[in-house]
Design an enzyme around this catalytic site. Sequence first.
Site, PDB file in Angstrom:
ATOM      1  N   GLY A  12      -8.501 -20.152   4.813  1.00  0.00           N
ATOM      2  CA  GLY A  12      -8.291 -20.597   3.431  1.00  0.00           C
ATOM      3  C   GLY A  12      -7.268 -21.718   3.423  1.00  0.00           C
ATOM      4  O   GLY A  12      -7.168 -22.487   4.399  1.00  0.00           O
ATOM      5  N   SER A  13      -6.469 -21.800   2.356  1.00  0.00           N
ATOM      6  CA  SER A  13      -5.544 -22.925   2.195  1.00  0.00           C
ATOM      7  C   SER A  13      -4.493 -22.950   3.307  1.00  0.00           C
ATOM      8  O   SER A  13      -4.385 -23.914   4.062  1.00  0.00           O
ATOM      9  CB  SER A  13      -4.831 -22.829   0.844  1.00  0.00           C
ATOM     10  OG  SER A  13      -5.746 -22.550  -0.176  1.00  0.00           O
ATOM     11  N   LEU A  14      -3.720 -21.879   3.396  1.00  0.00           N
ATOM     12  CA  LEU A  14      -2.601 -21.895   4.336  1.00  0.00           C
ATOM     13  C   LEU A  14      -3.088 -21.793   5.790  1.00  0.00           C
ATOM     14  O   LEU A  14      -2.557 -22.467   6.674  1.00  0.00           O
ATOM     15  CB  LEU A  14      -1.652 -20.740   3.996  1.00  0.00           C
ATOM     16  CG  LEU A  14      -0.163 -20.998   4.196  1.00  0.00           C
ATOM     17  CD1 LEU A  14       0.287 -22.296   3.573  1.00  0.00           C
ATOM     18  CD2 LEU A  14       0.668 -19.842   3.640  1.00  0.00           C
ATOM     19  N   GLY A  15      -4.121 -20.990   6.015  1.00  0.00           N
ATOM     20  CA  GLY A  15      -4.662 -20.855   7.372  1.00  0.00           C
ATOM     21  C   GLY A  15      -5.163 -22.200   7.895  1.00  0.00           C
ATOM     22  O   GLY A  15      -4.908 -22.572   9.050  1.00  0.00           O
ATOM     23  N   LYS A 185      12.154 -14.615  -2.619  1.00  0.00           N
ATOM     24  CA  LYS A 185      10.932 -15.290  -3.063  1.00  0.00           C
ATOM     25  C   LYS A 185      10.165 -14.406  -4.050  1.00  0.00           C
ATOM     26  O   LYS A 185       9.611 -14.887  -5.029  1.00  0.00           O
ATOM     27  CB  LYS A 185      10.057 -15.650  -1.845  1.00  0.00           C
ATOM     28  CG  LYS A 185       8.951 -16.592  -2.237  1.00  0.00           C
ATOM     29  CD  LYS A 185       8.239 -17.247  -1.094  1.00  0.00           C
ATOM     30  CE  LYS A 185       7.146 -18.150  -1.671  1.00  0.00           C
ATOM     31  NZ  LYS A 185       5.885 -18.046  -0.979  1.00  0.00           N
ATOM     32  N   ASN A 189       9.270 -15.393  -7.902  1.00  0.00           N
ATOM     33  CA  ASN A 189       7.899 -15.282  -8.371  1.00  0.00           C
ATOM     34  C   ASN A 189       7.820 -14.396  -9.623  1.00  0.00           C
ATOM     35  O   ASN A 189       7.165 -14.743 -10.601  1.00  0.00           O
ATOM     36  CB  ASN A 189       7.042 -14.718  -7.231  1.00  0.00           C
ATOM     37  CG  ASN A 189       5.577 -14.742  -7.580  1.00  0.00           C
ATOM     38  OD1 ASN A 189       5.156 -14.121  -8.532  1.00  0.00           O
ATOM     39  ND2 ASN A 189       4.784 -15.468  -6.801  1.00  0.00           N
ATOM     40  N   ASN A 193       6.148 -16.582 -12.481  1.00  0.00           N
ATOM     41  CA  ASN A 193       4.678 -16.621 -12.500  1.00  0.00           C
ATOM     42  C   ASN A 193       4.022 -15.780 -13.602  1.00  0.00           C
ATOM     43  O   ASN A 193       3.141 -16.282 -14.302  1.00  0.00           O
ATOM     44  CB  ASN A 193       4.136 -16.237 -11.116  1.00  0.00           C
ATOM     45  CG  ASN A 193       4.508 -17.276 -10.062  1.00  0.00           C
ATOM     46  OD1 ASN A 193       5.451 -18.035 -10.239  1.00  0.00           O
ATOM     47  ND2 ASN A 193       3.774 -17.312  -8.974  1.00  0.00           N
ATOM     48  N   SER A 253       1.131 -20.466  -8.896  1.00  0.00           N
ATOM     49  CA  SER A 253      -0.022 -19.999  -8.107  1.00  0.00           C
ATOM     50  C   SER A 253      -0.760 -18.881  -8.841  1.00  0.00           C
ATOM     51  O   SER A 253      -1.997 -18.810  -8.797  1.00  0.00           O
ATOM     52  CB  SER A 253       0.445 -19.517  -6.733  1.00  0.00           C
ATOM     53  OG  SER A 253       1.455 -18.543  -6.880  1.00  0.00           O
TER      54      SER A 253
HETATM   55  P1  NAP Z   1      -6.792 -18.380   0.347  1.00  0.00           P
HETATM   56  O1  NAP Z   1      -6.920 -19.856   0.206  1.00  0.00           O
HETATM   57  O2  NAP Z   1      -7.495 -17.481  -0.612  1.00  0.00           O
HETATM   58  O3  NAP Z   1      -7.241 -18.016   1.832  1.00  0.00           O
HETATM   59  C1  NAP Z   1      -7.374 -16.707   2.284  1.00  0.00           C
HETATM   60  C2  NAP Z   1      -8.477 -16.710   3.319  1.00  0.00           C
HETATM   61  O4  NAP Z   1      -8.528 -15.431   3.955  1.00  0.00           O
HETATM   62  C3  NAP Z   1      -9.868 -16.966   2.715  1.00  0.00           C
HETATM   63  O5  NAP Z   1     -10.452 -18.031   3.420  1.00  0.00           O
HETATM   64  C4  NAP Z   1     -10.596 -15.660   2.974  1.00  0.00           C
HETATM   65  O6  NAP Z   1     -11.946 -15.829   3.272  1.00  0.00           O
HETATM   66  C5  NAP Z   1      -9.895 -15.180   4.217  1.00  0.00           C
HETATM   67  N1  NAP Z   1     -10.154 -13.776   4.500  1.00  0.00           N
HETATM   68  C6  NAP Z   1     -10.006 -12.695   3.697  1.00  0.00           C
HETATM   69  N2  NAP Z   1     -10.379 -11.567   4.342  1.00  0.00           N
HETATM   70  C7  NAP Z   1     -10.783 -11.961   5.582  1.00  0.00           C
HETATM   71  C8  NAP Z   1     -11.283 -11.265   6.717  1.00  0.00           C
HETATM   72  N3  NAP Z   1     -11.452  -9.931   6.711  1.00  0.00           N
HETATM   73  N4  NAP Z   1     -11.602 -11.970   7.827  1.00  0.00           N
HETATM   74  C9  NAP Z   1     -11.440 -13.311   7.871  1.00  0.00           C
HETATM   75  N5  NAP Z   1     -10.978 -14.038   6.815  1.00  0.00           N
HETATM   76  C10 NAP Z   1     -10.636 -13.357   5.691  1.00  0.00           C
HETATM   77  O7  NAP Z   1      -5.258 -17.933   0.317  1.00  0.00           O
HETATM   78  P2  NAP Z   1      -3.968 -18.822   0.654  1.00  0.00           P
HETATM   79  O8  NAP Z   1      -3.611 -19.626  -0.537  1.00  0.00           O
HETATM   80  O9  NAP Z   1      -4.152 -19.503   1.951  1.00  0.00           O
HETATM   81  O10 NAP Z   1      -2.879 -17.676   0.757  1.00  0.00           O
HETATM   82  C11 NAP Z   1      -2.724 -16.836   1.895  1.00  0.00           C
HETATM   83  C12 NAP Z   1      -1.379 -16.134   1.746  1.00  0.00           C
HETATM   84  O11 NAP Z   1      -0.353 -17.122   1.867  1.00  0.00           O
HETATM   85  C13 NAP Z   1      -1.181 -15.485   0.377  1.00  0.00           C
HETATM   86  O12 NAP Z   1      -0.472 -14.286   0.474  1.00  0.00           O
HETATM   87  C14 NAP Z   1      -0.372 -16.519  -0.388  1.00  0.00           C
HETATM   88  O13 NAP Z   1       0.423 -15.963  -1.436  1.00  0.00           O
HETATM   89  C15 NAP Z   1       0.508 -17.076   0.716  1.00  0.00           C
HETATM   90  N6  NAP Z   1       0.989 -18.441   0.442  1.00  0.00           N
HETATM   91  C16 NAP Z   1       0.108 -19.419   0.109  1.00  0.00           C
HETATM   92  C17 NAP Z   1       0.582 -20.707  -0.137  1.00  0.00           C
HETATM   93  C18 NAP Z   1      -0.348 -21.848  -0.516  1.00  0.00           C
HETATM   94  O14 NAP Z   1       0.141 -22.937  -0.849  1.00  0.00           O
HETATM   95  N7  NAP Z   1      -1.648 -21.680  -0.485  1.00  0.00           N
HETATM   96  C19 NAP Z   1       1.954 -20.974  -0.027  1.00  0.00           C
HETATM   97  C20 NAP Z   1       2.827 -19.947   0.344  1.00  0.00           C
HETATM   98  C21 NAP Z   1       2.322 -18.667   0.582  1.00  0.00           C
HETATM   99  P3  NAP Z   1     -13.086 -15.775   2.148  1.00  0.00           P
HETATM  100  O15 NAP Z   1     -13.186 -17.171   1.653  1.00  0.00           O
HETATM  101  O16 NAP Z   1     -14.236 -15.326   2.938  1.00  0.00           O
HETATM  102  O17 NAP Z   1     -12.637 -14.819   1.083  1.00  0.00           O
END
Ligand code: NAP
Length: 306
Positions: A12-15, A185, A189, A193, A253
């Site tokens: 997803g976004s962070l990954g 944090k 939040n 939020n 968020s």
């Molecule tokens: P996201 O964009 O929703 O990405 C999450 C990813 O995990 C999705 O691609 C999802 O795939 C995948 N996933 C879920 N279950 C899975 C599984 N069993 N096997 C493989 N992949 C799986 O979320 P995000 O924004 O990156 O956030 C991730 C965490 O980081 C959260 O806790 C968030 O609060 C934290 N965070 C994010 C940010 C940011 O800017 N984005 C900043 C700081 C902290 P699917 O598409 O298939 O559902």
Amino acid sequence: MAETTWHILGAGSLGSLWATRLARAGQPATLILRDEARLSRYRACGALELVEPDGTSRWALPAETAAADTPIQRLVVACKAYDAEAAVASIAHRLAPGAALLLLQNGIGSQQAIAERWPQAHCIFVSSTEGAYLRGDYQVVHAGRGHNWLGTPASEAEPAWCTALSASAIPATWTGDILDRVWRKLALNCAINPLTVLHDCRNGLLRNHEGEVNALCAELADLLAATGHPAAAIGLRDDVWRVIEATANNYSSMHQDVARRRRTEIAFLLGQACRQADTHDLPVQRLRALHDRLRTHLRALGLPDD
Ligand code: NAP
């Protein structure tokens, strides 16, 4: 000796933000996607796209599902808090003894659940202030510069591989007080939020709700002190207002999740704050009322309230 592969669980976004920067630095990195359908979609795209202010780049990282059989020594868990434990369970049979698990989840609860269930793993909590969002399938926009704080609740020493993060332009610092940072944090939040969702506003418009924000900050500071994190309570109210001003034009968020009709991480944020208050016999009436209002609001929108 071959370098250890970084497995990224969740693109997803962070990954994707982590995976692309590791790949750019020449670090071996492999994506683990949810299922065959996601894997086919990724293969059709051919690569992850990283969009930065100074340009866009494409990184053709290898990808697999949990069903692959290569052992995992280093895993970046980049799922939402409510998905993280099940996602780790799906690859648990592949974890090498002492594997490092970097847990990027926001809030509190998912990291502890994973650390308790897989005590043989080296679980590292990561608190990230970076900002990223997906513009399309496998296209990540690096929207906000920030920092990543890493550490373990037992305040262990920094692992040698940590330097690979900074060398990959992933700003990272190992810290002995990761729980204080995670709690701080969570408090920021909780103060910002939920109100942006209930008032349907950008962060800056919370200026019109100053009394409500300040009252929440007072309860959150009591909660931080009661849970053994008094350092995280110092200057909380000023920090909340600093964040509100610095992000005045942004939607939080949680607001973005609700606007996109996505599940929020409320259970690991405000829900966790209320549960911890119960444990410590703290009244926190404002936080409880906020939690109730938010859950009612989410249910009315047809969204999960946990
Ligand atoms: P996201 O964009 O929703 O990405 C999450 C990813 O995990 C999705 O691609 C999802 O795939 C995948 N996933 C879920 N279950 C899975 C599984 N069993 N096997 C493989 N992949 C799986 O979320 P995000 O924004 O990156 O956030 C991730 C965490 O980081 C959260 O806790 C968030 O609060 C934290 N965070 C994010 C940010 C940011 O800017 N984005 C900043 C700081 C902290 P699917 O598409 O298939 O559902």
